[in-house]
Write an enzyme that holds these catalytic residues in place. Structure first.
Site, PDB file in Angstrom:
ATOM      1  NE  ARG A  30      -2.932  -3.337  -4.402  1.00 33.17           N
ATOM      2  CZ  ARG A  30      -3.911  -2.509  -4.696  1.00 33.17           C
ATOM      3  NH1 ARG A  30      -4.248  -2.269  -5.941  1.00 33.17           N
ATOM      4  NH2 ARG A  30      -4.564  -1.882  -3.723  1.00 33.17           N
ATOM      5  CD  GLU A  36      -9.571  -5.274  -3.233  1.00 35.47           C
ATOM      6  OE1 GLU A  36      -8.578  -4.867  -2.592  1.00 35.47           O
ATOM      7  OE2 GLU A  36      -9.537  -5.560  -4.434  1.00 35.47           O
ATOM      8  CG  ASP A  39      -4.597  -5.778   3.222  1.00 35.72           C
ATOM      9  OD1 ASP A  39      -5.745  -5.386   3.537  1.00 35.72           O
ATOM     10  OD2 ASP A  39      -3.711  -5.008   2.790  1.00 35.72           O
ATOM     11  CB  SER A 130      -1.034   0.206  -4.933  1.00 33.38           C
ATOM     12  OG  SER A 130      -0.885   0.104  -3.562  1.00 33.38           O
ATOM     13  CB  SER A 131      -0.236   5.873  -7.100  1.00 33.65           C
ATOM     14  OG  SER A 131      -1.139   6.609  -6.306  1.00 33.65           O
ATOM     15  CG  ASP A 176      -2.062  -1.614  -1.363  1.00 32.83           C
ATOM     16  OD1 ASP A 176      -2.661  -2.666  -1.663  1.00 32.83           O
ATOM     17  OD2 ASP A 176      -2.647  -0.537  -1.135  1.00 32.83           O
TER      18      ASP A 176
HETATM   19  P1  ADP Z   1      -3.825   4.686  -4.671  1.00 37.30           P
HETATM   20  O1  ADP Z   1      -2.755   4.166  -3.764  1.00 37.30           O
HETATM   21  O2  ADP Z   1      -4.878   3.680  -4.952  1.00 37.30           O
HETATM   22  O3  ADP Z   1      -3.292   5.276  -5.941  1.00 37.30           O
HETATM   23  P2  ADP Z   1      -4.142   6.554  -2.528  1.00 37.30           P
HETATM   24  O4  ADP Z   1      -5.225   7.526  -2.210  1.00 37.30           O
HETATM   25  O5  ADP Z   1      -3.770   5.542  -1.507  1.00 37.30           O
HETATM   26  O6  ADP Z   1      -4.570   5.860  -3.902  1.00 37.30           O
HETATM   27  O7  ADP Z   1      -2.821   7.341  -2.894  1.00 37.30           O
HETATM   28  C1  ADP Z   1      -2.849   8.382  -3.850  1.00 37.30           C
HETATM   29  C2  ADP Z   1      -1.993   9.542  -3.354  1.00 37.30           C
HETATM   30  O8  ADP Z   1      -0.594   9.192  -3.419  1.00 37.30           O
HETATM   31  C3  ADP Z   1      -2.107  10.763  -4.231  1.00 37.30           C
HETATM   32  O9  ADP Z   1      -3.235  11.538  -3.868  1.00 37.30           O
HETATM   33  C4  ADP Z   1      -0.797  11.478  -3.939  1.00 37.30           C
HETATM   34  O10 ADP Z   1      -0.856  12.171  -2.708  1.00 37.30           O
HETATM   35  C5  ADP Z   1       0.167  10.335  -3.763  1.00 37.30           C
HETATM   36  N1  ADP Z   1       0.875  10.034  -5.020  1.00 37.30           N
HETATM   37  C6  ADP Z   1       0.840   8.895  -5.721  1.00 37.30           C
HETATM   38  N2  ADP Z   1       1.624   8.958  -6.811  1.00 37.30           N
HETATM   39  C7  ADP Z   1       2.190  10.189  -6.814  1.00 37.30           C
HETATM   40  C8  ADP Z   1       3.103  10.864  -7.680  1.00 37.30           C
HETATM   41  N3  ADP Z   1       3.593  10.306  -8.802  1.00 37.30           N
HETATM   42  N4  ADP Z   1       3.457  12.118  -7.345  1.00 37.30           N
HETATM   43  C9  ADP Z   1       2.980  12.704  -6.235  1.00 37.30           C
HETATM   44  N5  ADP Z   1       2.113  12.109  -5.386  1.00 37.30           N
HETATM   45  C10 ADP Z   1       1.716  10.870  -5.669  1.00 37.30           C
HETATM   46 MG    MG Z   2      -3.010   3.622  -1.734  1.00 35.92          MG
END
Ligand code: ADP
Ligand code: MG
Length: 393
Positions: A30, A36, A39, A130-131, A176
């Protein structure tokens, strides 16, 4: 001549685990347009689920272990015994977003079966897109698909948030996870974080979204997030209200003497940022690019000067977009996500994206010596279990 098709997620899963997966899921990232760091004070936010996602495939394995593989760079495959879903540290830290979710389902009384999973996708990690919530939500959907039981999107978002709090140690709000779980194609989501009401907001068809990822993450980020949240809680206590959502600009002005200089700035960010969100929604509804741009800029300046979460790289990208202005079709720009690195979001007139992207890359590279990752993105639908005929990701 067309190039040979790359192996699909199912094919890669089959190579790794010996048979096609029982199911596949997709959980988008997202980008937050405005609202910002509010939330967690019960504020208003306006994220967009994007067309970049974590995709995952899984099958039960009939054993008491999880075999987990991520195709993200530098992550080795792991086997986790089902008896040990506890938090991990160091290079296994990514597992917290997976195991945290499974542990939460266990607390609901669900049995977590042994399964094999492959995580993939095109969502950058740690870029403020927001991975983490996408990984949590993908895991939740895998488990729901494998067990045949499901949660509704709000329950699932809360569960994923708990996983992030307890396993990853990040005291995040709910934006998120809700954005990932409730996205709607072509729309932003106005989320009222006090009552979790989600209202899809159509964006003007000629407004295009550009994300510019600085590709830097300053290490102080983690502790600072928690400190901002604590500052907001301290400011609310000093003002005698449950959260800063309950504070108007007038109340803040009349009670400024109750706050020290830092808390006064934190509170001013939260109160003004919450007010900017409905103003932005109104500007979008009216197609008023000037008003929208002014609000995005004010949000960035507030995050930079009052909330202290920007950094030189984010400032440079936002300023480069502001400088380009209407000559390159820019509507507005600001940092997005938690800050201290990560990405900016820029709204630009449709058709002007490539020109603007080039401008941001060149301007940034001239200052910092590396090229940011700049891409156009579109509002996408919510996380889902892919139907069997879903095109191979
Ligand atoms: P954001 O949510 O903004 O991307 P965060 O620091 O909250 O940043 O989360 C990133 C962390 O999520 C990465 O350092 C990893 O530990 C985990 N992560 C996200 N995507 C993956 C993926 N595809 N495979 C493994 N770990 C992941
Ligand atoms: Mg995150």
């Amino acid at each position: 001549m067309s190039s040979p098709a790359l192996p699909s997620l199912s094919d890669r899963f089959a190579v790794r685990f010996g048979a096609a997966p029982a199911l596949r899921v997709r959980a988008p990232g997202r980008v937050n347009l405005i609202g910002e760091h509010v939330d967690y004070v019960g504020g208003l936010v306006l994220p967009v689920a994007i067309d970049r996602a974590i995709c995952a495939a899984a099958s039960t394995n009939g054993r008491n272990v999880l075999r987990l593989v991520s195709e993200a760079a530098g992550i080795a495959p792991v086997e986790v015994p089902l008896v040990d879903l506890g938090p991990r540290t160091g290079s296994d830290g990514w597992l917290n977003y997976v195991l945290g979710v499974l542990a939460q389902y266990r607390e609901l009384g669900w049995t977590v079966p042994g399964f094999d999973a492959l995580f993939s996708g095109d969502l950058p990690l740690g870029a403020g897109l927001s991975s983490s919530a996408a990984l949590e939500t993908a895991t939740a959907l895998l488990l729901e698909g494998l067990t045949g039981r499901g949660l509704d999107p709000i329950e699932r978002a809360r569960l994923c948030q708990q996983a992030e709090h307890r396993h990853a140690g990040v005291p995040c709000g709910l934006m998120d996870q809700l954005a990932v779980g409730a996205g709607r194609a072509g729309h932003a989501l106005l989320i009222d974080c006090r009552d979790l009401r989600v209202t899809p907001v159509p964006l003007p068809p000629d407004w295009s979204i550009i994300v510019a990822d600085t590709r830097v993450k300053h290490t102080l980020a983690d502790g600072e997030y928690r400190r901002r949240r604590e500052d907001c809680e301290a400011a609310a206590r000093a003002l005698g209200v449950p959260t800063l959502r309950d504070v108007s600009l007038e109340l803040l002005a009349a009670n400024a003497f109750r706050l020290d200089e830092r808390l006064a700035r934190r509170a001013r960010h939260a109160v003004t940022e919450i007010a900017r969100v409905p103003a932005f929604v109104a500007a979008a509804a009216a197609g008023d690019a000037t008003a929208a741009g002014t609000l995005l800029r004010a949000s960035h300046l507030s995050l930079r000067d009052d909330f202290d979460v920007s950094c030189p790289e984010l400032d440079a990208l936002a300023e480069a977009a502001w400088r380009a202005g209407s000559e390159l079709g820019v509507i507005g720009a600001r940092m997005t996500g938690g800050g201290f690195g990560g990405a900016t979001v820029t709204l630009v007139r449709r058709g002007r994206e490539a020109e603007l992207a080039r401008h941001l890359e060149v301007d940034f590279a001239g200052r910092f010596g590396h090229i940011p990752s700049v891409f156009v993105t579109r509002p996408a639908g919510a996380a889902e279990i892919m139907p069997p005929d879903y095109p191979a990701p």
